[in-house]
Design a protein around this motif. Structure first.
Motif, PDB file in Angstrom:
ATOM      1  N   GLU A 186      69.660  67.415  72.971  1.00  0.00           N
ATOM      2  CA  GLU A 186      68.549  67.829  72.794  1.00  0.00           C
ATOM      3  C   GLU A 186      67.527  67.142  72.405  1.00  0.00           C
ATOM      4  O   GLU A 186      66.835  67.387  71.496  1.00  0.00           O
ATOM      5  N   GLN A 206      64.701  66.068  73.521  1.00  0.00           N
ATOM      6  CA  GLN A 206      63.256  66.614  73.933  1.00  0.00           C
ATOM      7  C   GLN A 206      62.791  67.521  72.447  1.00  0.00           C
ATOM      8  O   GLN A 206      61.982  67.376  71.678  1.00  0.00           O
ATOM      9  N   ALA A 207      63.649  68.423  72.187  1.00  0.00           N
ATOM     10  CA  ALA A 207      63.686  69.333  71.069  1.00  0.00           C
ATOM     11  C   ALA A 207      63.627  68.613  69.865  1.00  0.00           C
ATOM     12  O   ALA A 207      62.780  68.934  68.937  1.00  0.00           O
ATOM     13  N   GLN A 210      60.046  66.986  69.518  1.00  0.00           N
ATOM     14  CA  GLN A 210      59.138  68.060  69.423  1.00  0.00           C
ATOM     15  C   GLN A 210      58.762  68.098  67.986  1.00  0.00           C
ATOM     16  O   GLN A 210      57.597  68.936  67.761  1.00  0.00           O
ATOM     17  N   GLN A 211      59.700  68.032  67.201  1.00  0.00           N
ATOM     18  CA  GLN A 211      59.698  68.177  65.646  1.00  0.00           C
ATOM     19  C   GLN A 211      58.676  67.257  64.943  1.00  0.00           C
ATOM     20  O   GLN A 211      58.328  67.115  63.861  1.00  0.00           O
TER      21      GLN A 211
END
Ligand code: NAP
Length: 299
Positions: free
Chosen positions: A208, A210-211, A214-215
């Motif tokens: 993941e 991308q996730a 995003q942080q």
């Protein structure tokens, strides 16, 4: 926050992100080096470059480094060996530069042609002259927080963050890529006391991605995957730094989809014109620091 934290002073992209202009900062650094060397009475500060083989991009990199060294009032010395050079010949050339008191920094342009052992060549560079910061001794010093040369590309990223007023303390950072050239030292620099980001090291097996990205308040992309980082990888307002270089049919492309990302990011580097010029600027700063360590330049 640094003295340069007034983001309003900086040029912005059409989407409103601060443009972290590596060419501009490199020019500032080169001018500062020139002023410093001139003010000291122009003692010879010498960067030696070693080029083995006929890789075209490597030749261009070396030429750019020499050109900028001259603008910084430094002297450069160049050793060139053919693609068929034996390991012993390359080692001999580096040994000569290592023992030459007139040389303060040694840069062996990588990659070396296939069949040559780059690690064995780099091992011959004394820590003071290891201006690329890539030898095990320099890396060990970085890990242990001891004085020494820091690899130029991740150091250039830190200089960009500082110059463009991007806060690091208390932020989350994600670095994509775990090479000893970029990703690993980048993580160490971001997590250092005084910088105080909380870095995550992502790589090709990171689930993941991308996730995870995003942080990030600070996202450094050093994967070498053209336009891997799209707008939906980016937290609104984040600082996004593109290290990757991919040669595609469309020309040189970074890891960041600049057009889309600049609409979301708070600050972003262009590619080209971001981290590449900063790598050269930091190489020259390291060379002057090397001359100081060797007692060839006033402290
Ligand atoms: P490298 O040794 O090939 O390392 C690439 C790293 O990226 C590896 O850790 C790899 O993961 C990871 N990676 C690759 N694809 C990925 C993906 N799809 N998702 C997540 N992670 C991925 O390269 P490098 O020497 O660090 O250089 C990285 C890039 O920066 C290259 O494009 C290089 O040309 C460029 N570069 C630019 C400068 C500059 O001045 N701007 C300087 C040096 C290098 P694994 O470890 O799992 O394989």
């Amino acid at each position: 926050m640094t003295e340069h934290s007034q983001l309003d002073d900086f040029e912005r992209t059409g989407g409103g992100a601060v443009l972290m202009d590596g060419n501009r900062l490199r020019d500032e650094i080169v001018a500062e080096l020139n002023a410093e060397i001139t003010a000291a009475g122009s003692p010879e500060v010498c960067l030696a470059t070693v080029l083995v083989g006929d890789d075209k991009p490597s030749r261009i990199y070396v030429r750019n480094k020499q050109r900028k060294a001259a603008e910084a009032a430094m002297v450069s010395r160049h050793v060139e060996l053919g693609a068929d050079a034996a390991q012993g010949e390359v080692e001999e050339a580096v040994r000569d530069l290592a023992s030459n008191p007139g040389v303060h920094g040694i840069l062996v342009q990588l990659p070396l042609p296939e069949g040559l052992d780059a690690d064995a060549v780099l091992e011959l560079i004394p820590p003071e002259k290891d201006v690329d910061g890539l030898t095990p001794r320099s890396m060990g010093r970085l890990v242990r927080g001891q004085p020494g040369h820091v690899p130029c590309t991740p150091l250039g990223v830190m200089r960009l963050l500082d110059r463009y007023g991007v806060p690091t303390s208390g932020t989350r950072a994600v670095v994509i890529g775990r090479s000893t050239l970029v990703g690993l030292p980048q993580i160490l620099l971001l997590g250092r006391k005084g910088v105080d980001a909380t870095p995550t090291l992502a790589h090709s097996r990171t689930p993941e991605l991308q996730a995870v990205c995003q942080q990030a308040d600070i996202l450094v992309a050093a994967a070498g995957m053209a336009r891997l980082v799209t707008a939906d990888y980016v937290k609104p307002g984040a600082a996004v730094i593109d290290v990757g270089i991919s040669r595609t049919a469309d020309g040189i492309v970074g890891d960041v989809d600049f057009d889309a990302v600049q609409e979301v990011a708070g600050a972003v580097t262009p590619m080209p014109g971001g981290t590449g010029p900063m790598t050269i600027a930091c190489l020259l700063q390291n060379t002057l620091a090397g001359a100081r360590m060797l007692g060839a330049f006033p402290a």
